[in-house]
Design an enzyme around this catalytic site. Sequence first.
Site, short mmCIF file in Angstrom:
data_model
loop_
_atom_site.label_atom_id
_atom_site.label_comp_id
_atom_site.label_asym_id
_atom_site.label_seq_id
_atom_site.Cartn_x
_atom_site.Cartn_y
_atom_site.Cartn_z
CB THR A 113 -2.15 -8.60 13.13
OG1 THR A 113 -2.45 -8.41 14.51
CG2 THR A 113 -3.00 -7.67 12.30
CB SER A 171 -8.26 -2.81 2.72
OG SER A 171 -9.21 -3.43 3.52
CG HIS A 172 -8.79 -0.04 6.53
ND1 HIS A 172 -7.94 -1.07 6.22
CD2 HIS A 172 -8.11 0.75 7.38
CE1 HIS A 172 -6.79 -0.90 6.87
NE2 HIS A 172 -6.88 0.20 7.59
CE LYS A 227 -9.99 -8.12 6.89
NZ LYS A 227 -8.64 -8.22 6.28
NE ARG A 249 -3.50 -2.37 2.41
CZ ARG A 249 -4.52 -2.69 3.19
NH1 ARG A 249 -5.03 -1.79 3.99
NH2 ARG A 249 -5.01 -3.90 3.18
CD GLU A 293 -8.10 -5.49 16.19
OE1 GLU A 293 -8.81 -4.48 16.38
OE2 GLU A 293 -7.24 -5.57 15.30
CG ASP A 309 -11.32 -7.58 3.47
OD1 ASP A 309 -11.69 -6.42 3.79
OD2 ASP A 309 -10.12 -7.87 3.26
NE ARG A 310 -10.35 -3.99 7.78
CZ ARG A 310 -9.55 -3.22 8.49
NH1 ARG A 310 -10.06 -2.33 9.33
NH2 ARG A 310 -8.25 -3.31 8.37
CG ASP A 319 -10.78 -5.12 0.66
OD1 ASP A 319 -11.21 -4.57 1.68
OD2 ASP A 319 -9.89 -5.99 0.69
CG ASP A 369 -13.16 -3.43 4.16
OD1 ASP A 369 -13.92 -4.23 3.61
OD2 ASP A 369 -11.93 -3.60 4.25
C1 VG1 Z 1 -5.02 -4.12 9.66
C2 VG1 Z 1 -5.76 -4.91 10.71
C3 VG1 Z 1 -5.62 -6.40 10.44
C4 VG1 Z 1 -6.11 -6.70 9.02
C5 VG1 Z 1 -5.36 -5.83 8.03
C6 VG1 Z 1 -5.86 -6.00 6.63
O1 VG1 Z 1 -3.64 -4.40 9.73
O2 VG1 Z 1 -5.30 -4.61 11.99
O3 VG1 Z 1 -6.36 -7.11 11.39
O4 VG1 Z 1 -5.91 -8.05 8.70
O5 VG1 Z 1 -5.51 -4.46 8.38
O6 VG1 Z 1 -7.22 -5.78 6.55
P1 VG1 Z 1 -2.59 -3.44 10.50
O7 VG1 Z 1 -1.24 -4.01 10.22
O8 VG1 Z 1 -2.79 -2.06 9.96
O9 VG1 Z 1 -2.96 -3.50 11.95
V1 VG1 Z 1 -7.86 -4.96 5.22
O10 VG1 Z 1 -9.55 -5.16 5.30
O11 VG1 Z 1 -7.22 -3.48 5.41
O12 VG1 Z 1 -7.20 -5.79 3.93
CO CO Z 2 -10.48 -4.88 3.62
#
Ligand code: VG1
Ligand code: CO
Length: 543
Positions: free
Chosen positions: A344, A113-114, A376, A22, A364, A281-282, A279, A277
């Site tokens: 994680t 993603s988010h 997910k 990213r 979480e 998955d959340r 993409d 979110d």
């Molecule tokens: C975050 C979340 C983690 C998740 C990851 C990808 O990672 O904490 O639980 O699997 O995002 O999710 P980090 O390293 O920022 O804590 V997604 O939906 O952004 O692909």
């Molecule tokens: Co996501």
Amino acid sequence: MEILEIETRPIEGQKPGTSGLRKKTHVFMSPHYLENYVQSIFDGIGGVGGKVLVLGGDGRYFNAQAAQVILRMAAANGAAKVIVGVGALMSTPAASHLIRKRGTDGGLILSASHNPGGPEEDFGLKYNMPNGGPATEGVSDRIHAATQTLTRYKIAETADVDLSAPGQARLGRMEIEIVDPVEDYAALMEELFDFDALEALFKGGFSMVFDAMHAVTGPYAKAILEGRLGAAPGTVINAEPKPDFGGGHPDPNPIWAKPLVDRMMSEDAPDFGAASDGDGDRNMILGKGIYITPSDSLAVLAANAHLAPAYEGGLKGVARSMPTSAAVDRVAEAMGISCYETPTGWKFFGNLLDAGRATLCGEESAGTGSDHVREKDGLWAVLLWLNILAASGKSVAELMEAHWQRYGRNYYSRHDYEDVDAGVAGEMVEELREQLGTLPGQKVGGLTVESAEEFAYDDPVDGSRSERQGLIFGFEGGGRAVIRLSGTGTVGATIRLYLERLETDPAKLGDDPQEALAPVIAAAEALAGIKARSGRDGPNVIT
Ligand code: VG1
Ligand code: CO
């Protein structure tokens, strides 16, 4: 079609994080940046000659252009076929399903993603493996190694492929199949859940709101909830994917989905609320007047999954990421099934799911999923909740209350400090790491430290070891604080502080989590001094 071999040089920093690479969109759009990374993925997985790949993305700014580049590079590198979603759109769980269903050699998902989208915001790219799951650490390391020695990439010189409707196309010898991104996914959901019961639920007047946050899940949620299940038109809001997600963060939490939370807390709230979110998955789950933490959601789903057809035979096991609360552990214990604790990131669940050791997994951060795919899956979680509500006849609040009464309540919260100076954050972790051995027995901010360790994971399936996955502090009385740095941000560092405390006294199950956790919060601050070091009054995001 002419195939060009372009000379290039390694670009610094192309190291995949928690979930793919990213960066700021303009970085991805800079000369050779995307091309270098795509070629490194291809090289890192042993080439794509004769292979079949899935391609799609969350629709953020640069999604469509990047998809064309990937198609041209796949053709130039000898891929046999790419299956791509209409408009180069596909949610992460739908891509995972398609990779598995078609038995392809993996897939590329364009998503951060988010993270917010747009020319000034973020872009991302991840490679998923033939099992449909995110690249393991080993594969990610090989991709990263390839970025460091790259000297050329291959790309076809040709016009853009028209991806506006389902159909077939070709780039030289490479076949392109353009598919409706929703169809196969919706069919899978229909296999897993009791759609008749869900239809009857909505017919009976059950009301819900689903906030797609202007991201990729909109078309999926509309087709399934409103189309197949007969939920009232307008149930899905912000349903159209937008390149900038309407200017917000497509992150389903109480901060970024605040309008939804406010609606669910109002007098005329619908029975059920959910969001997903960027993409897809959340997920975030709410009932009338109640927000369900993702950790609690995982526990409730584990305890009640047998009410849905797909899981009526019971669960093989469950898994959660280390910072996720232990609520699900108590359910697993009562059921007599294994509970795994992983680092994680969804990539660590893949082996457990493949080996049939776990059926449900969760994090979480609002990620829940099962062995139906290897990612997910936001909408899946929503449908499982709905199936449980339909089968039990209970409301969200009733289910949650009953759960706490039986298992106790793991009060839980995550405090994020975003965009902290990376040096400051790194130093903090380093200093805490050095103190781990001497902390037990010491009193910090009113609590005595009982244990202090750094999490490492030995994968029980392939024996691989992952170290430095977060600092865990256990306090006398059962509180726990976890500190780790995010691996998905694009500016500075994000410090994540995860807080938890189990309460089993039935009289104390209804407290405000921030108050219930106040002693743990104070102890964590005394220990790490995040506020003082970052110069902040408090966290930017509290979930
Ligand atoms: C975050 C979340 C983690 C998740 C990851 C990808 O990672 O904490 O639980 O699997 O995002 O999710 P980090 O390293 O920022 O804590 V997604 O939906 O952004 O692909
Ligand atoms: Co996501």
